[in-house]
Design an enzyme around this catalytic site. Structure first.
Site, mmCIF file in Angstrom:
data_model
loop_
_atom_site.group_PDB
_atom_site.id
_atom_site.type_symbol
_atom_site.label_atom_id
_atom_site.label_comp_id
_atom_site.label_asym_id
_atom_site.label_seq_id
_atom_site.Cartn_x
_atom_site.Cartn_y
_atom_site.Cartn_z
ATOM 1 N N HIS A 6 1.347 -1.565 0.110
ATOM 2 C CA HIS A 6 -0.238 0.282 -0.195
ATOM 3 C C HIS A 6 0.876 1.323 -0.091
ATOM 4 O O HIS A 6 0.268 2.310 -0.804
ATOM 5 C CB HIS A 6 -0.816 0.117 0.934
ATOM 6 C CG HIS A 6 -1.641 -1.119 0.920
ATOM 7 N ND1 HIS A 6 -1.849 -2.524 1.344
ATOM 8 C CD2 HIS A 6 -3.215 -1.240 -0.011
ATOM 9 C CE1 HIS A 6 -3.455 -3.044 1.507
ATOM 10 N NE2 HIS A 6 -3.596 -2.252 0.351
ATOM 11 N N GLU A 59 -8.868 -7.683 -25.438
ATOM 12 C CA GLU A 59 -7.721 -8.103 -24.383
ATOM 13 C C GLU A 59 -7.664 -9.323 -24.419
ATOM 14 O O GLU A 59 -7.523 -10.229 -23.588
ATOM 15 C CB GLU A 59 -8.247 -7.887 -23.216
ATOM 16 C CG GLU A 59 -9.877 -7.504 -22.439
ATOM 17 C CD GLU A 59 -10.156 -6.874 -21.331
ATOM 18 O OE1 GLU A 59 -9.093 -6.350 -20.928
ATOM 19 O OE2 GLU A 59 -10.832 -6.284 -21.217
ATOM 20 N N ASP A 79 -4.162 -7.481 -20.147
ATOM 21 C CA ASP A 79 -5.368 -9.037 -20.113
ATOM 22 C C ASP A 79 -4.612 -9.601 -21.489
ATOM 23 O O ASP A 79 -4.274 -10.370 -21.347
ATOM 24 C CB ASP A 79 -6.226 -8.967 -19.999
ATOM 25 C CG ASP A 79 -6.875 -8.203 -18.548
ATOM 26 O OD1 ASP A 79 -6.677 -9.502 -17.875
ATOM 27 O OD2 ASP A 79 -7.896 -7.602 -17.919
ATOM 28 N N CYS A 106 -5.657 0.703 -23.551
ATOM 29 C CA CYS A 106 -5.504 1.770 -22.795
ATOM 30 C C CYS A 106 -4.932 1.061 -21.536
ATOM 31 O O CYS A 106 -4.694 1.228 -20.371
ATOM 32 C CB CYS A 106 -7.418 1.506 -22.377
ATOM 33 S SG CYS A 106 -8.491 0.059 -22.301
HETATM 34 C C1 PEP Z 1 -6.016 -4.143 -20.002
HETATM 35 O O1 PEP Z 1 -6.969 -5.171 -19.880
HETATM 36 O O2 PEP Z 1 -4.979 -3.728 -20.058
HETATM 37 C C2 PEP Z 1 -7.278 -3.388 -18.969
HETATM 38 C C3 PEP Z 1 -7.278 -1.586 -18.951
HETATM 39 O O3 PEP Z 1 -7.775 -3.240 -18.081
HETATM 40 P P1 PEP Z 1 -7.421 -4.238 -17.029
HETATM 41 O O4 PEP Z 1 -6.185 -3.463 -16.458
HETATM 42 O O5 PEP Z 1 -8.464 -2.669 -15.770
HETATM 43 O O6 PEP Z 1 -8.057 -4.899 -16.430
HETATM 44 MG MG MG Z 2 -8.618 -5.761 -18.476
#
Ligand code: PEP
Ligand code: MG
Length: 576
Positions: free
Chosen positions: A190, A434, A458, A505
């Site tokens: 944390h 993903e 992912d 993202c």
């Molecule tokens: C990803 O999987 O790249 C993503 C942006 O979603 P999360 O990290 O929330 O799974």
């Molecule tokens: Mg994801």
């Protein structure tokens, strides 16, 4: 002068005076109690639990306001631990069977818990030991009436501690902390999470020597880039680090020139650079760092705030409206609930699974639970009239799932129409890519949505069969892997061939070495941690799309992740 090496948990270098936080001394007497006193001890224990919950709720509100939903969720977990029958029953039966006081029973049960968790070979679980210690400490303080150590600071200092508990960190005045240095901890502890959230340099895992060699008021250097702490530095080292600090500050200042600039290549290709958020107030950091909107609003943190119930349509509507208004016309991509995997939701009571990332997760839950999905879709649609909101479904693996999700979205639209509630009828709808199957089916999927956003966090784990949270396979989890890059290219090409836009993202979006590759794939937008935005804008503007394509041709013929990384590193134009 003493140098200690640990883990760089949050970047930046700082020189300052040390403020030590020592463990609180709690005195336990080990006398036995009389059988007729057990009821009274159990009552004292119950009262301590009630009081602890009240305190934690206050801290959770402070954390929510000062830091954000992600950190506040830690305290929701604390409340759950206090309700854990194993803990509660364990203490009660120790009082009854062993005739010991409530504080001794708590002490023993918590110690056993910690020993059990520490023995597990799992970094994430080990980091959660801090939560159990924090709760144990709180109960013992309440039961013994011990005063808390004051961690309030009155001047700017570097905080030195064994490890900071989540409650300590949430209550600290972040404006007075120059840096953290802790004896234990990992990148996922944390202290580390908090430091990165607040942009405070931190070194963790420095070992027991830290508290032995540092005394209150010592001059120390914390290098959060390399995880180094230097106690009482000599003049040469001090000068050396002061030069490094000056260079870092200059670099930060220099990058602010990009705040109001777009990321445009030398030959005119423009890529939107956005920030990822998990709470409404995180939009401020995106804007402060020159973000052009948010390409990913992880809505699950809104759901984690309350352990008893799911957020209502109205509560969600107010959050989405607030973020739309904060962004003042800038785009915000709202991702529908992505719970499951490593993200638990207390109010849903999901069963434990052997392979949670491959299990009941994200869109799979939403398609199964119209009672959860529909209110969220209605809330997003209702808020869409207050700004540029888009809706995005996570973890789509194929066309059938997408069509089901679209069916629910259309139903939500129809309901609002019938109820004469305004919403943006042509709100853009996208999916996260993903799962490798979605990447391979991108050409088909592109015909039914307005955009794609690649979730590399992912996509990498599903492509390479390497758990994103498992330290032991961290070498196998690698976003430079040629297979991952090939899938990404398939997705970007499929999007453009079908006339839709494509973004990214996941963490790879802000990777400084990979940015020219994303230029060559002609990504329309990249959404990343706020702290990476300015640098990404600069790097993109150093390249031309033509040069990036030449590099990309070479990179795509590489056979290994190491080769990919080497090619990218040797082509890097970053000389800061
Ligand atoms: C990803 O999987 O790249 C993503 C942006 O979603 P999360 O990290 O929330 O799974
Ligand atoms: Mg994801």
């Amino acid at each position: 002068m003493i140098t200690l090496n640990g883990i760089g948990a949050s970047p930046g270098i700082v020189v300052g005076k040390a403020a030590l936080i020592r463990d609180r001394e709690i005195e336990l007497t080990h006398e036995k109690i009389m059988p007729e006193e057990t009821a009274q001890e159990i009552e004292r224990f119950d009262a301590a639990i009630t009081k602890a919950k009240e305190e934690i709720k206050v801290i959770r509100d402070q954390a929510e306001q000062n830091i954000g939903s992600e950190e506040a969720a830690v305290f929701t977990a604390h409340l759950m631990i206090l309700d854990d029958p194993e803990l509660v029953q364990g203490v009660v039966s120790k009082i009854k069977n062993e005739l010991i006081s409530a504080e001794n029973a708590v002490n023993e049960v918590v110690k056993n818990y910690i020993e059990m968790l520490s023995a597990l070979d799992d970094e994430y679980i080990k980091a959660r030991v801090a939560d159990i210690e924090d709760i144990g400490q709180r109960l013992l303080l309440l039961l013994t009436g011990t005063e808390k150590t004051n961690v309030e600071l009155d001047k700017e200092t570097i905080l030195i501690a064994k490890d900071l508990s989540p409650s300590d960190t949430a209550q600290l005045n972040a404006d007075l902390i120059l840096a953290f240095a802790t004896q234990s901890g990992s990148r996922s502890s944390h202290t580390a999470i908090l430091a990165r959230c607040l942009g405070i340099p931190a070194a963790v895992g420095l070992g027991e020597k830290l508290l032995e060699v540092v005394t209150e008021g010592d001059i120390i250097i914390v290098d959060g880039n390399d995880g180094v702490v230097i106690v009482d530095p000599d003049q040469t080292v001090l000068k050396d680090y002061q030069r490094k600090i000056e260079m870092e500050e200059k670099e930060k200042l220099r990058l602010t020139e990009y705040k109001h600039k777009s990321a445009t290549t030398a030959d005119g290709l423009r890529i939107k650079i956005m920030g990822n958020i998990g709470a409404v107030n995180e939009a401020d950091a995106v804007l402060k760092n020159g973000g052009e909107g948010s390409g990913l609003f992880r809505t699950e943190f809104l759901y984690m705030e309350n352990e008893e119930s799911l957020p209502s349509e109205e509560q969600q509507y107010l959050s989405y409206k607030a973020v739309a208004e904060k962004m003042n016309g800038k785009e915000v991509v709202i991702r529908t609930l992505d719970i499951g995997g490593d993200k638990e939701l207390a109010s849903l009571n999901l069963a434990c699974e052997e392979n949670p990332f491959l299990g009941y997760r994200a869109i799979r839950i939403c398609l199964d639970r119209e009672d959860i999905f529909k209110p969220q879709l209605r809330a997003i649609l209702r808020a869409s009239v207050f700004g540029d909101l888009k809706v995005m479904f996570p973890m789509i693996a194929g066309l059938e799932e997408l069509r089901k999700a679209l069916y629910f979205l259309n139903e939500a639209k129809q309901e609002l129409k019938n109820e004469e509630i305004p919403f943006k009828h042509d709100i853009e709808v996208g999916i996260m890519i993903e799962v490798p199957s979605a990447a391979l089916m991108a050409d088909t999927l592109a015909k039914e949505v307005d955009f794609f956003s690649i979730g590399t966090n992912d996509l990498v784990q599903y492509t390479l069969a390497a758990d994103r949270n498992n330290e032991k396979v961290s070498a196998a989890y690698n976003h430079y892997h040629p297979a991952v890059l090939k899938l990404i290219k398939i997705v970007a090409d499929a999007a453009h061939n079908n006339g839709i836009w494509v973004g990214m993202c996941g963490e790879a979006s802000g990777d400084e070495l990979l940015l020219p590759l994303w230029v060559s794939f002609r990504f329309d937008e990249l959404s990343m941690s706020s702290v990476s935005i300015l640098k990404a804008k600069e790097i993109i503007s150093l390249w031309s799309a033509k040069e990036a394509e030449l590099l990309s041709e070479k990179v795509l013929t590489a056979d290994t992740a190491t080769e990919v990384k080497q090619l990218l590193a040797s082509a890097s134009k970053d000389n800061s």
